[in-house]
Every structure is written in structure tokens, then in C-alpha cells.
Design a protein around this motif. Structure first.
Motif, PDB file in Angstrom:
ATOM      1  N   ARG A   1       1.261  14.551   5.403  1.00 46.74           N
ATOM      2  CA  ARG A   1       1.951  15.703   5.499  1.00 46.74           C
ATOM      3  C   ARG A   1       2.380  15.561   7.055  1.00 46.74           C
ATOM      4  NH1 ARG A   1      -1.403  19.575   6.051  1.00 46.74           N
ATOM      5  NH2 ARG A   1      -3.294  18.402   6.033  1.00 46.74           N
TER       6      ARG A   1
ATOM      7  N   LEU B   1       0.911   5.131   0.794  1.00 43.24           N
ATOM      8  CA  LEU B   1       0.288   6.091   1.390  1.00 43.24           C
ATOM      9  C   LEU B   1       1.179   7.813   1.369  1.00 43.24           C
ATOM     10  CD1 LEU B   1      -0.600   4.413   4.846  1.00 43.24           C
ATOM     11  CD2 LEU B   1      -1.854   4.547   2.624  1.00 43.24           C
ATOM     12  N   THR B   2       0.248   8.627   1.170  1.00 39.46           N
ATOM     13  CA  THR B   2       1.154   9.864   1.545  1.00 39.46           C
ATOM     14  C   THR B   2       0.566  10.669   2.642  1.00 39.46           C
ATOM     15  OG1 THR B   2      -0.481  11.192  -0.099  1.00 39.46           O
ATOM     16  CG2 THR B   2       1.713  10.209  -1.036  1.00 39.46           C
TER      17      THR B   2
ATOM     18  N   PRO C   1      -2.976  12.510   6.893  1.00 41.18           N
ATOM     19  CA  PRO C   1      -3.003  11.651   5.659  1.00 41.18           C
ATOM     20  C   PRO C   1      -3.424  12.450   4.408  1.00 41.18           C
ATOM     21  CG  PRO C   1      -5.208  11.124   6.949  1.00 41.18           C
ATOM     22  CD  PRO C   1      -4.183  12.065   7.854  1.00 41.18           C
ATOM     23  N   VAL C   2      -2.933  12.246   3.232  1.00 47.42           N
ATOM     24  CA  VAL C   2      -3.389  12.929   1.964  1.00 47.42           C
ATOM     25  C   VAL C   2      -3.935  12.033   1.006  1.00 47.42           C
ATOM     26  CG1 VAL C   2      -2.644  14.325   0.107  1.00 47.42           C
ATOM     27  CG2 VAL C   2      -1.439  14.609   2.453  1.00 47.42           C
ATOM     28  N   SER C   3      -3.454  10.940   0.792  1.00 49.11           N
ATOM     29  CA  SER C   3      -4.073   9.982  -0.332  1.00 49.11           C
ATOM     30  C   SER C   3      -3.446   8.716  -0.107  1.00 49.11           C
ATOM     31  CB  SER C   3      -3.947  10.442  -1.456  1.00 49.11           C
ATOM     32  OG  SER C   3      -2.396  10.161  -1.770  1.00 49.11           O
ATOM     33  N   SER C   4      -4.102   7.584  -0.349  1.00 48.17           N
ATOM     34  CA  SER C   4      -3.864   6.120  -0.410  1.00 48.17           C
ATOM     35  C   SER C   4      -3.778   5.606  -2.000  1.00 48.17           C
ATOM     36  CB  SER C   4      -4.633   5.228   0.528  1.00 48.17           C
ATOM     37  OG  SER C   4      -4.353   3.986   0.183  1.00 48.17           O
TER      38      SER C   4
ATOM     39  N   PRO D   1       5.405  16.843   2.694  1.00 48.86           N
ATOM     40  CA  PRO D   1       4.748  15.570   2.282  1.00 48.86           C
ATOM     41  C   PRO D   1       5.964  14.413   2.101  1.00 48.86           C
ATOM     42  CG  PRO D   1       4.319  17.600   0.601  1.00 48.86           C
ATOM     43  CD  PRO D   1       5.409  17.744   1.858  1.00 48.86           C
TER      44      PRO D   1
ATOM     45  N   GLU E   1       0.948  -1.228  -0.028  1.00 51.65           N
ATOM     46  CA  GLU E   1       0.004  -0.004  -0.116  1.00 51.65           C
ATOM     47  C   GLU E   1       0.956   1.277   0.027  1.00 51.65           C
ATOM     48  OE1 GLU E   1      -3.965   1.880   2.506  1.00 51.65           O
ATOM     49  OE2 GLU E   1      -2.599   0.153   3.476  1.00 51.65           O
TER      50      GLU E   1
END
Length: 276
Positions: A7, A4-5, A273-276, A21, A2
Motif C-alpha cells: 500500500r 509482492l503487494t 507491505p501487504v503480502s508476498s 495498493p 517474487e
């Protein structure tokens, strides 16, 4: 696997631009180093952390810039700790890194890392001169009370301190800084720091070796700053300092550094969290 991003080292005002980021790759056991650097380059952040051999309270971590592997990264560690907490890990996780074991206290919104032992040495006069030229600074811009130094911990960082008002106008020569970093093997950023008050500092961190002009938040440099202040008697330990960074590149960030009277420095930051 997985990807993930996050900050990391976000500010308390919940500014959606805040924080540095970072990529976090969960279950990266099957990836080769070439694949890791390829993912880091595709994400385009200053660092991405690759987590493998994950158990309840331990994980092996490798860190990659878009150009190469580096030994350690503070903000990607904070992001990784929060990512693991959000997946139900133990509240204290030991990160096995190329710089040794790093205990990390993790929660779903923040993490605290215990920095590796760090040494502080004077910078050679020739290195100071070259750095000033690359940073487009003059000797008169330096803070006479805080001499230049070289800190070796999670990453190697040459660190310069400047007088009030100098930091805002910093406009370094990217190629000259990169040439110095490549020649000297400086995987870390080049922190340029202004002391605002006894417990408050502002920092800007050129980082062309990481594939970006300037890093918005640098946990290893903040830890090095804590060691520097204690080693030189520039602060009365135990103490906690605040480091603000990143506003000039659109990502205001906040790093908290706990400096004990003896032993390892602790670095704390929040992450979103920013995105997955």
C-alpha cells in the motif's frame, strides 16, 4: 521471481485501509509483455511494477494496468523503492522507465522519487466541455482562480480545479471518461482538485482506463500539480504541499510534493507491505 503487494502513500495514523495498493514483481526479466499484463490483471490493482536488471543502484521498470502497459506510475514506484530497500538495495536507486531515468531515494518504510520534467499547457475549450460532461460537472463548479490545464510528465493528465464543496459530490460517468481517455490516449488519471489552503489540496482521480473507477493515490498527478502551481505562479516556490486523496473509495492516502524554485519536483510517500 517474487510477487509482492504494497500500500503506497499510506497515512501517518497507520490506518490499515490507507494507501493505494500496488503490485511489485521482483526479477521479472523472463516475463513477456503478455505475461506482465496477465499478472497485472490477476492482481487487479490500478498498476503493477515489473522490476528487472536489478543491480545495487539501478533497476529497469515497466508498469502495467490490468488493461495495458503505461509509461510511468508514481505509487508503484514508491512501493518498488520500499520493496528494494527492504531487500537491502542502495539508498539511492535509478529507475529506468519509458519516461526516462527517475532517481528514487529508498528506505524500508518510505521513498522519494524525482519526477521527470513536466510541461503545462492550457486545455482546449472543447476538451474542458467534454470533461465537464463526462465528470457530470458544470462550468460554475470550476475554481475561477485555477484554470484547467494539461500536464505532460510521467503520464498525461488533464487537470480541473473545483470550488469548495464540489469534490465530495463527484460522480463521474465511467464510460464517458473512458471514451475520452481512449480517444485522446490519456494513460494517466483525470485529476479533479480542490485547493483547501495554500499548501493543502484534496484530489479525486477517475481512472477507468486503468481498469478501476477511481485511483486512491496518484503520484504522477501530484507531481503534475506541483509543476502546474509553480508554472502558473499559484504558489511561492520553494514550497511543499500536501495532497490528500482516496478517502471516498475507502483508501485514504497522503502525498507530499516538494516544489523547488527551479528543476524537478520531488514526490514522497510511505508504503507498507501487504503480502508476498
Amino acid at each position: 521471481m517474487e510477487i509482492l503487494t504494497f500500500r503506497a502513500f499510506t497515512t501517518p495514523d497507520a490506518d490499515p485501509r490507507s494507501g493505494n495498493p500496488a503490485g511489485v514483481v521482483i526479477d521479472a526479466d523472463a516475463l513477456t509483455p503478455d505475461e506482465m499484463v496477465g499478472i497485472a490483471a490477476e492482481l487487479g490493482f490500478s498498476e503493477t511494477a515489473f522490476l528487472s536488471a536489478i543491480s545495487g543502484n539501478a533497476v529497469t521498470v515497466r508498469y502495467f494496468t490490468p488493461r495495458a502497459e503505461i509509461a510511468f506510475c508514481g505509487h508503484a514506484t514508491i512501493a518498488s523503492g520500499v520493496a528494494l530497500a527492504r531487500q537491502g538495495s542502495a539508498p539511492l536507486v535509478t529507475f529506468s522507465t519509458r519516461r526516462g531515468e527517475v532517481p528514487v531515494e529508498v528506505t524500508p518504510g518510505a521513498a522519494t522519487l524525482v519526477a521527470v520534467d513536466t510541461t503545462v499547457d492550457p486545455l482546449e475549450p472543447g476538451q474542458v466541455s467534454e470533461l465537464l460532461t463526462a465528470l457530470r460537472l458544470a462550468p460554475a463548479d470550476l475554481d475561477p482562480e485555477l484554470p484547467p490545464a494539461f500536464v505532460r510528465g510521467g503520464n498525461p493528465h488533464p487537470i480541473l480545479f473545483v470550488r469548495p464543496g464540489v469534490l465530495d459530490g463527484l460522480d463521474h460517468d465511467d464510460q464517458a471518461v473512458l471514451a475520452l481517455q481512449d480517444r485522446e490516449g490519456w494513460d494517466g488519471t483525470v485529476p479533479v482538485v480542490e485547493r483547501i489552503s495554500a499548501g493543502h489540496f484534496a484530489s479525486r482521480n477517475p481512472f477507468p482506463r486503468g481498469g478501476i473507477r477511481e485511483d486512491p493515490a496518484t503520484g504522477s498527478a501530484a507531481a503534475g500539480l506541483g509543476y502546474y502551481l509553480r508554472a502558473g505562479g499559484h504558489i511561492s516556490a520553494p514550497a511543499t504541499i500536501e495532497v490528500r486523496q482516496g478517502a471516498e473509495v475507502g483508501h485514504p492516502s497522503l502525498i507530499s510534493v516538494e516544489i523547488p524554485a527551479h528543476g524537478r519536483v520531488r514526490v514522497t510517500g510511505t508504503a507498507a507491505p501487504v503480502s508476498s
